[in-house]
Design a protein around this motif. Sequence first.
Motif, PDB file in Angstrom:
ATOM      1  N   ALA A 168      46.805  -2.724  -9.648  1.00 44.10           N
ATOM      2  CA  ALA A 168      47.687  -2.707  -9.831  1.00 44.10           C
ATOM      3  C   ALA A 168      48.962  -3.635  -9.851  1.00 44.10           C
ATOM      4  O   ALA A 168      50.048  -3.092 -10.107  1.00 44.10           O
ATOM      5  N   ALA A 169      47.712  -4.308 -11.189  1.00 47.55           N
ATOM      6  CA  ALA A 169      49.024  -5.111 -11.991  1.00 47.55           C
ATOM      7  C   ALA A 169      49.186  -4.362 -13.111  1.00 47.55           C
ATOM      8  O   ALA A 169      50.669  -5.134 -13.502  1.00 47.55           O
ATOM      9  N   TRP A 178      49.916  -6.167 -21.219  1.00 45.95           N
ATOM     10  CA  TRP A 178      50.126  -7.870 -20.768  1.00 45.95           C
ATOM     11  C   TRP A 178      50.031  -8.230 -19.372  1.00 45.95           C
ATOM     12  O   TRP A 178      49.520  -9.718 -19.313  1.00 45.95           O
ATOM     13  N   TYR A 179      50.543  -7.736 -18.399  1.00 47.63           N
ATOM     14  CA  TYR A 179      50.631  -8.872 -16.990  1.00 47.63           C
ATOM     15  C   TYR A 179      49.644  -7.725 -16.553  1.00 47.63           C
ATOM     16  O   TYR A 179      49.152  -8.971 -15.447  1.00 47.63           O
ATOM     17  N   THR A 180      48.426  -7.272 -16.950  1.00 51.32           N
ATOM     18  CA  THR A 180      47.253  -6.945 -16.327  1.00 51.32           C
ATOM     19  C   THR A 180      46.204  -8.403 -16.553  1.00 51.32           C
ATOM     20  O   THR A 180      45.888  -9.339 -15.770  1.00 51.32           O
ATOM     21  N   VAL A 181      46.845  -8.866 -18.147  1.00 51.18           N
ATOM     22  CA  VAL A 181      46.066  -9.575 -18.879  1.00 51.18           C
ATOM     23  C   VAL A 181      46.756 -10.929 -17.730  1.00 51.18           C
ATOM     24  O   VAL A 181      45.608 -11.935 -17.475  1.00 51.18           O
ATOM     25  N   TYR A 182      47.604 -10.754 -18.174  1.00 56.47           N
ATOM     26  CA  TYR A 182      48.758 -12.361 -17.400  1.00 56.47           C
ATOM     27  C   TYR A 182      47.834 -12.296 -16.131  1.00 56.47           C
ATOM     28  O   TYR A 182      47.018 -13.745 -15.668  1.00 56.47           O
ATOM     29  N   GLU A 183      47.584 -11.407 -15.532  1.00 57.56           N
ATOM     30  CA  GLU A 183      47.375 -12.053 -14.388  1.00 57.56           C
ATOM     31  C   GLU A 183      46.445 -12.021 -13.963  1.00 57.56           C
ATOM     32  O   GLU A 183      45.422 -13.246 -13.512  1.00 57.56           O
ATOM     33  N   GLY A 184      44.973 -11.463 -14.880  1.00 64.36           N
ATOM     34  CA  GLY A 184      44.057 -11.989 -15.104  1.00 64.36           C
ATOM     35  C   GLY A 184      43.430 -13.664 -14.887  1.00 64.36           C
ATOM     36  O   GLY A 184      42.733 -14.640 -14.055  1.00 64.36           O
ATOM     37  N   VAL A 185      43.746 -14.228 -15.939  1.00 67.74           N
ATOM     38  CA  VAL A 185      44.146 -15.202 -16.715  1.00 67.74           C
ATOM     39  C   VAL A 185      44.661 -16.025 -15.690  1.00 67.74           C
ATOM     40  O   VAL A 185      44.091 -17.348 -15.271  1.00 67.74           O
ATOM     41  N   ARG A 186      45.621 -16.180 -15.013  1.00 73.02           N
ATOM     42  CA  ARG A 186      46.352 -16.401 -13.620  1.00 73.02           C
ATOM     43  C   ARG A 186      45.048 -16.520 -12.774  1.00 73.02           C
ATOM     44  O   ARG A 186      45.361 -17.653 -12.149  1.00 73.02           O
ATOM     45  N   ARG A 187      45.033 -15.530 -12.105  1.00 71.84           N
ATOM     46  CA  ARG A 187      43.658 -15.573 -11.274  1.00 71.84           C
ATOM     47  C   ARG A 187      42.190 -16.505 -11.678  1.00 71.84           C
ATOM     48  O   ARG A 187      42.866 -17.132 -10.471  1.00 71.84           O
ATOM     49  N   GLY A 188      42.025 -16.236 -12.331  1.00 70.37           N
ATOM     50  CA  GLY A 188      41.244 -17.841 -13.269  1.00 70.37           C
ATOM     51  C   GLY A 188      41.338 -18.652 -13.380  1.00 70.37           C
ATOM     52  O   GLY A 188      40.833 -19.688 -12.971  1.00 70.37           O
ATOM     53  N   MET A 189      42.951 -18.732 -13.731  1.00 70.14           N
ATOM     54  CA  MET A 189      43.109 -19.864 -13.682  1.00 70.14           C
ATOM     55  C   MET A 189      43.337 -21.148 -12.177  1.00 70.14           C
ATOM     56  O   MET A 189      42.854 -22.255 -12.272  1.00 70.14           O
ATOM     57  N   VAL A 190      43.766 -20.472 -11.150  1.00 71.01           N
ATOM     58  CA  VAL A 190      43.570 -20.509  -9.778  1.00 71.01           C
ATOM     59  C   VAL A 190      42.469 -20.778  -9.698  1.00 71.01           C
ATOM     60  O   VAL A 190      43.020 -21.923  -8.645  1.00 71.01           O
ATOM     61  N   ALA A 191      41.977 -19.988  -9.501  1.00 74.10           N
ATOM     62  CA  ALA A 191      39.988 -20.275  -8.761  1.00 74.10           C
ATOM     63  C   ALA A 191      39.188 -20.986  -9.296  1.00 74.10           C
ATOM     64  O   ALA A 191      38.655 -21.942  -8.598  1.00 74.10           O
ATOM     65  N   ASP A 192      39.669 -21.386 -10.171  1.00 78.93           N
ATOM     66  CA  ASP A 192      39.274 -23.352 -11.083  1.00 78.93           C
ATOM     67  C   ASP A 192      39.635 -24.060 -10.054  1.00 78.93           C
ATOM     68  O   ASP A 192      38.763 -25.199 -10.045  1.00 78.93           O
ATOM     69  N   ALA A 193      41.086 -24.215 -10.642  1.00 80.20           N
ATOM     70  CA  ALA A 193      41.993 -25.217  -9.574  1.00 80.20           C
ATOM     71  C   ALA A 193      41.424 -25.808  -8.012  1.00 80.20           C
ATOM     72  O   ALA A 193      40.750 -26.377  -7.863  1.00 80.20           O
ATOM     73  N   GLU A 194      41.407 -24.243  -7.757  1.00 84.04           N
ATOM     74  CA  GLU A 194      40.505 -24.844  -6.441  1.00 84.04           C
ATOM     75  C   GLU A 194      39.309 -24.579  -6.408  1.00 84.04           C
ATOM     76  O   GLU A 194      38.783 -25.548  -5.266  1.00 84.04           O
ATOM     77  N   ARG A 195      38.645 -24.416  -7.138  1.00 84.89           N
ATOM     78  CA  ARG A 195      36.635 -24.402  -7.304  1.00 84.89           C
ATOM     79  C   ARG A 195      36.897 -26.639  -7.189  1.00 84.89           C
ATOM     80  O   ARG A 195      36.148 -27.595  -6.677  1.00 84.89           O
ATOM     81  N   ARG A 196      37.928 -27.662  -8.779  1.00 88.45           N
ATOM     82  CA  ARG A 196      37.876 -28.044  -9.243  1.00 88.45           C
ATOM     83  C   ARG A 196      38.412 -29.683  -7.165  1.00 88.45           C
ATOM     84  O   ARG A 196      37.812 -30.253  -7.463  1.00 88.45           O
ATOM     85  N   ARG A 197      39.297 -28.489  -6.536  1.00 90.63           N
ATOM     86  CA  ARG A 197      39.761 -29.671  -5.850  1.00 90.63           C
ATOM     87  C   ARG A 197      38.399 -29.539  -4.841  1.00 90.63           C
ATOM     88  O   ARG A 197      38.901 -30.031  -3.971  1.00 90.63           O
TER      89      ARG A 197
END
Length: 161
Positions: A42-43, A127-146
């Motif tokens: 989809a990305a 580019w957008y596929t990689v961007y979305e993958g990195v963004r999702r990973g960063m959001v998931a990491d921030a959620e785990r830390r929270r």
Amino acid sequence: MTAAVGRHHRRRAAVPSPATAGRGGGGEPAPSQSPPRRSGAAAAVVGAATGAITSLVTEPLDVVRTRAMTANAVHASSSAGSAMVAAAARRPPWAAAVAIARAEGVATLWRGTGPRLVSVTAASAVWYTVYEGVRRGMVADAERRRRRRQAHEGNGGGGVG
């Protein structure tokens, strides 16, 4: 584009499948549920579509830019129309585009669209596929830390005593 794909996925999730229709499995997801995750495909589709649209919209500017960069070589030619286009290439982009369209036709502003469309569409999809993958990973990491921080504070680790 991403919002449109999200709306499409939410609409599809709201329609009950034949297997879940009689068991109350359809309808909108509960507010506490997270929205459905978009796949890498989809990305890629969103990236490719935005790249294609951008390529088509900006192609005339690319033609004008190329003409401006090569204006001296075109001016040296003997054609009166080419000299007019070369002179127009030194004007603002909109004036150069109008001069090119008058001298050579409007279709000239989209000359070279095919190769650029293929290149930009493919590059945007990747580019957008990689961007979305990195963004999702960063959001998931921030959620785990929270969640870890909340669990630590809930166990009396951060309270004032």
